[in-house]
Motif scaffolding. Structure first.
Motif, PDB file in Angstrom:
ATOM      1  N   SER A  98      -0.023 -11.260  14.722  1.00  0.00           N
ATOM      2  CA  SER A  98       0.290  -9.613  14.607  1.00  0.00           C
ATOM      3  C   SER A  98      -0.590  -9.201  13.437  1.00  0.00           C
ATOM      4  N   ASP A  99      -1.408  -9.773  12.519  1.00  0.00           N
ATOM      5  CA  ASP A  99      -2.190  -9.328  11.596  1.00  0.00           C
ATOM      6  C   ASP A  99      -3.287  -8.147  12.083  1.00  0.00           C
ATOM      7  N   TYR A 100      -3.621  -8.679  13.268  1.00  0.00           N
ATOM      8  CA  TYR A 100      -4.605  -7.659  13.867  1.00  0.00           C
ATOM      9  C   TYR A 100      -4.013  -6.232  14.231  1.00  0.00           C
ATOM     10  N   SER A 101      -2.852  -6.155  14.621  1.00  0.00           N
ATOM     11  CA  SER A 101      -2.117  -4.874  14.872  1.00  0.00           C
ATOM     12  C   SER A 101      -1.676  -4.370  13.699  1.00  0.00           C
ATOM     13  N   LYS A 102      -1.412  -5.027  12.715  1.00  0.00           N
ATOM     14  CA  LYS A 102      -1.053  -4.774  11.354  1.00  0.00           C
ATOM     15  C   LYS A 102      -2.102  -4.016  10.717  1.00  0.00           C
ATOM     16  N   VAL A 103      -3.529  -4.662  10.745  1.00  0.00           N
ATOM     17  CA  VAL A 103      -4.638  -4.142  10.218  1.00  0.00           C
ATOM     18  C   VAL A 103      -4.676  -2.421  10.933  1.00  0.00           C
ATOM     19  N   ALA A 104      -4.793  -2.345  12.183  1.00  0.00           N
ATOM     20  CA  ALA A 104      -5.063  -1.120  12.767  1.00  0.00           C
ATOM     21  C   ALA A 104      -3.882  -0.179  12.310  1.00  0.00           C
ATOM     22  N   SER A 105      -2.741  -0.519  12.182  1.00  0.00           N
ATOM     23  CA  SER A 105      -1.545   0.346  11.786  1.00  0.00           C
ATOM     24  C   SER A 105      -1.683   1.020  10.628  1.00  0.00           C
ATOM     25  N   VAL A 106      -2.190   0.012   9.558  1.00  0.00           N
ATOM     26  CA  VAL A 106      -2.368   0.357   8.065  1.00  0.00           C
ATOM     27  C   VAL A 106      -3.301   1.435   8.138  1.00  0.00           C
ATOM     28  N   ILE A 107      -4.718   1.266   8.782  1.00  0.00           N
ATOM     29  CA  ILE A 107      -5.708   2.082   8.805  1.00  0.00           C
ATOM     30  C   ILE A 107      -5.285   3.569   9.603  1.00  0.00           C
ATOM     31  N   MET A 136     -10.617   2.249  -3.445  1.00  0.00           N
ATOM     32  CA  MET A 136     -11.100   1.515  -2.454  1.00  0.00           C
ATOM     33  C   MET A 136     -10.243   0.371  -2.238  1.00  0.00           C
ATOM     34  N   VAL A 137     -10.073   0.072  -0.856  1.00  0.00           N
ATOM     35  CA  VAL A 137      -8.960  -0.922  -0.360  1.00  0.00           C
ATOM     36  C   VAL A 137      -9.804  -1.947   0.129  1.00  0.00           C
ATOM     37  N   LEU A 138      -9.796  -3.223  -0.007  1.00  0.00           N
ATOM     38  CA  LEU A 138     -10.077  -4.328   0.637  1.00  0.00           C
ATOM     39  C   LEU A 138      -9.088  -4.970   1.539  1.00  0.00           C
ATOM     40  N   ILE A 139      -9.137  -5.110   2.596  1.00  0.00           N
ATOM     41  CA  ILE A 139      -8.221  -5.708   3.551  1.00  0.00           C
ATOM     42  C   ILE A 139      -8.816  -6.890   4.336  1.00  0.00           C
ATOM     43  N   ASP A 140      -8.212  -7.959   3.976  1.00  0.00           N
ATOM     44  CA  ASP A 140      -8.682  -9.268   4.438  1.00  0.00           C
ATOM     45  C   ASP A 140      -7.862 -10.401   4.591  1.00  0.00           C
ATOM     46  N   PRO A 141      -6.773 -10.257   5.428  1.00  0.00           N
ATOM     47  CA  PRO A 141      -5.912 -11.151   5.804  1.00  0.00           C
ATOM     48  C   PRO A 141      -6.600 -12.301   6.450  1.00  0.00           C
ATOM     49  N   LEU A 159       0.797  -1.304   0.096  1.00  0.00           N
ATOM     50  CA  LEU A 159       0.129   0.154  -0.126  1.00  0.00           C
ATOM     51  C   LEU A 159       0.824   1.425   0.054  1.00  0.00           C
ATOM     52  N   LYS A 160       2.082   1.158   0.604  1.00  0.00           N
ATOM     53  CA  LYS A 160       2.816   2.520   0.640  1.00  0.00           C
ATOM     54  C   LYS A 160       3.362   2.908  -0.911  1.00  0.00           C
ATOM     55  N   LYS A 161       3.307   1.966  -1.780  1.00  0.00           N
ATOM     56  CA  LYS A 161       3.604   2.307  -3.068  1.00  0.00           C
ATOM     57  C   LYS A 161       2.544   3.017  -3.888  1.00  0.00           C
ATOM     58  N   ILE A 162       1.204   2.671  -3.359  1.00  0.00           N
ATOM     59  CA  ILE A 162       0.182   2.726  -4.317  1.00  0.00           C
ATOM     60  C   ILE A 162      -0.854   3.901  -3.913  1.00  0.00           C
ATOM     61  N   LEU A 163      -0.656   4.412  -2.386  1.00  0.00           N
ATOM     62  CA  LEU A 163      -1.374   5.085  -1.953  1.00  0.00           C
ATOM     63  C   LEU A 163      -0.599   6.270  -1.316  1.00  0.00           C
ATOM     64  N   PRO A 164      -1.152   7.613  -1.715  1.00  0.00           N
ATOM     65  CA  PRO A 164      -2.294   7.879  -2.497  1.00  0.00           C
ATOM     66  C   PRO A 164      -2.109   7.466  -3.944  1.00  0.00           C
ATOM     67  N   PRO A 165      -3.348   7.214  -4.829  1.00  0.00           N
ATOM     68  CA  PRO A 165      -3.162   6.561  -6.068  1.00  0.00           C
ATOM     69  C   PRO A 165      -2.780   7.544  -7.015  1.00  0.00           C
ATOM     70  N   PRO A 166      -2.426   7.475  -8.164  1.00  0.00           N
ATOM     71  CA  PRO A 166      -2.251   8.099  -9.035  1.00  0.00           C
ATOM     72  C   PRO A 166      -3.534   8.685  -9.807  1.00  0.00           C
ATOM     73  N   PRO A 167      -3.653  10.207 -10.117  1.00  0.00           N
ATOM     74  CA  PRO A 167      -4.765  10.627 -10.797  1.00  0.00           C
ATOM     75  C   PRO A 167      -5.209   9.900 -11.892  1.00  0.00           C
ATOM     76  N   SER A 168      -6.200   9.584 -12.161  1.00  0.00           N
ATOM     77  CA  SER A 168      -7.305   8.850 -13.060  1.00  0.00           C
ATOM     78  C   SER A 168      -6.852   9.767 -14.415  1.00  0.00           C
ATOM     79  N   ALA A 169      -7.653   9.297 -15.565  1.00  0.00           N
ATOM     80  CA  ALA A 169      -7.610  10.022 -16.598  1.00  0.00           C
ATOM     81  C   ALA A 169      -8.112  11.089 -16.893  1.00  0.00           C
ATOM     82  N   THR A 170      -9.021  11.297 -15.783  1.00  0.00           N
ATOM     83  CA  THR A 170      -9.870  12.739 -15.551  1.00  0.00           C
ATOM     84  C   THR A 170      -9.314  13.609 -14.500  1.00  0.00           C
ATOM     85  N   GLY A 171      -8.070  12.864 -13.899  1.00  0.00           N
ATOM     86  CA  GLY A 171      -7.623  13.856 -12.969  1.00  0.00           C
ATOM     87  C   GLY A 171      -7.895  13.574 -11.382  1.00  0.00           C
ATOM     88  N   SER A 172      -8.860  12.727 -11.141  1.00  0.00           N
ATOM     89  CA  SER A 172      -9.405  12.311  -9.863  1.00  0.00           C
ATOM     90  C   SER A 172      -8.515  11.327  -9.183  1.00  0.00           C
TER      91      SER A 172
END
Length: 295
Positions: free
Chosen positions: A185-194, A174-179, A157-170
């Motif tokens: 440690s997944d529990y703490s990782k989820v909280a840290s990511v959020i 939407m991110v689905l996180i379902d380990p 996620l560190k490499k792709i968020l924020p996402p690059p602008p779309s063709a329209t500049g927006s």
């Protein structure tokens, strides 16, 4: 570390909750023409055989999708989110028998819009599932609109968020996180990511699936997500589904939740309507309940 395989659990009650919520969220987000980046941090294999050895071993789809299908046949009308979910499953099974179960990557791809230049980014670290996912996605011939990477979705996620602008500049995502939460440690990782991405990309829509089990980490996760959302002054929704334990059933997951940050304003009523039908349809014993909370 790599013992978890979603193929054993495909189509179970947790998938029903997760994918009904996912589809309802996507339907709303795609009412805007601007392109959107869709991200699945733990994508799994993408497609699953419900008549295969893995699925048959646990038989979890029997208490999920198949039970829902049986209940739906007895009703004249279904809540829109449930109808949409079952129609999507049916689209992967043109012969009328539910033998193929589409995971989140394929459900998201199905709703992508070519004209808006939506993008799908999939991450899976499990060596076998990553290989299967790559092969399954290749069949779509989707080109650069879908990418598969064998890496840790949390780190990616560190490499792709924020996402690059779309063709329209927006900049929409939407991110689905379902380990699997197989590793504590997944529990703490989820909280840290959020926590990190509510600062780096506060306008994104984040969907977090989590198991409801008797572990302190599992009990605390939705509370932490609620606190982080409130601190960031972001709306949230928490939907839970417990099917209860059947007679003589002592193991296995019986409850899970979906926590959504920056949910569509329509989602609360849609998921409530869906659970009013899904909850009774899947209920099987003591401890059954379903609820939707929101900020």
């Amino acid at each position: 570390m790599f013992s978890y395989r979603h193929a054993f659990h495909a189509g179970n009650h947790a998938d029903v909750l997760k994918h009904i919520t996912l589809l309802a969220t996507l339907r709303h987000l795609m009412q805007k023409e601007a392109g959107i980046t869709l991200i699945d941090t733990h994508a799994g294999a993408g497609l699953y055989r419900l008549d295969g050895d893995y699925s048959q071993k646990g038989g979890e789809a029997e208490d999920g999708l198949f039970k829902l299908l049986a209940a739906a046949e007895k009703l004249d009308a279904l809540p829109d989110p449930v109808q949409d979910y079952l129609e999507q499953i049916a689209s992967f099974n043109p012969n009328g028998q539910a033998k193929i179960y589409p995971g989140s990557p394929f459900l998201m791809h199905k709703l992508m819009r070519h004209a808006s230049r939506d993008r799908l980014r999939l991450f899976e670290l499990h060596p076998t599932d990553s290989k299967s996912l790559t092969a399954n996605i290749a069949q779509l011939e989707a080109g650069r609109t879908v990418t598969v990477s064998r890496e840790d979705g949390f780190e990616a996620l560190k490499k792709i968020l924020p996402p690059p602008p779309s063709a329209t500049g927006s900049k929409r995502a939407m991110v689905l996180i379902d380990p699997s939460y197989e590793i504590k440690s997944d529990y703490s990782k989820v909280a840290s990511v959020i926590q990190e991405y509510l600062k780096r990309f506060s306008t994104g829509t984040y969907l977090v699936w989590y198991p409801i089990i008797p572990r302190p980490e599992a009990h605390d996760l939705p509370k932490r997500l609620r606190t982080l959302s409130n601190q960031s002054q972001k709306p949230w929704l928490n939907a839970t589904l417990a099917i209860g334990r059947g007679e003589g059933d002592e193991g296995g997951l019986v409850a899970s939740g979906m926590f959504v940050i920056n949910p569509p304003f329509t989602l609360k009523d849609q998921i409530r309507q869906a659970l009013d039908m899904v909850g009774p349809a899947l209920a099987r014993g003591s401890g059954k309940n379903w609820a939707v909370e929101s900020s």
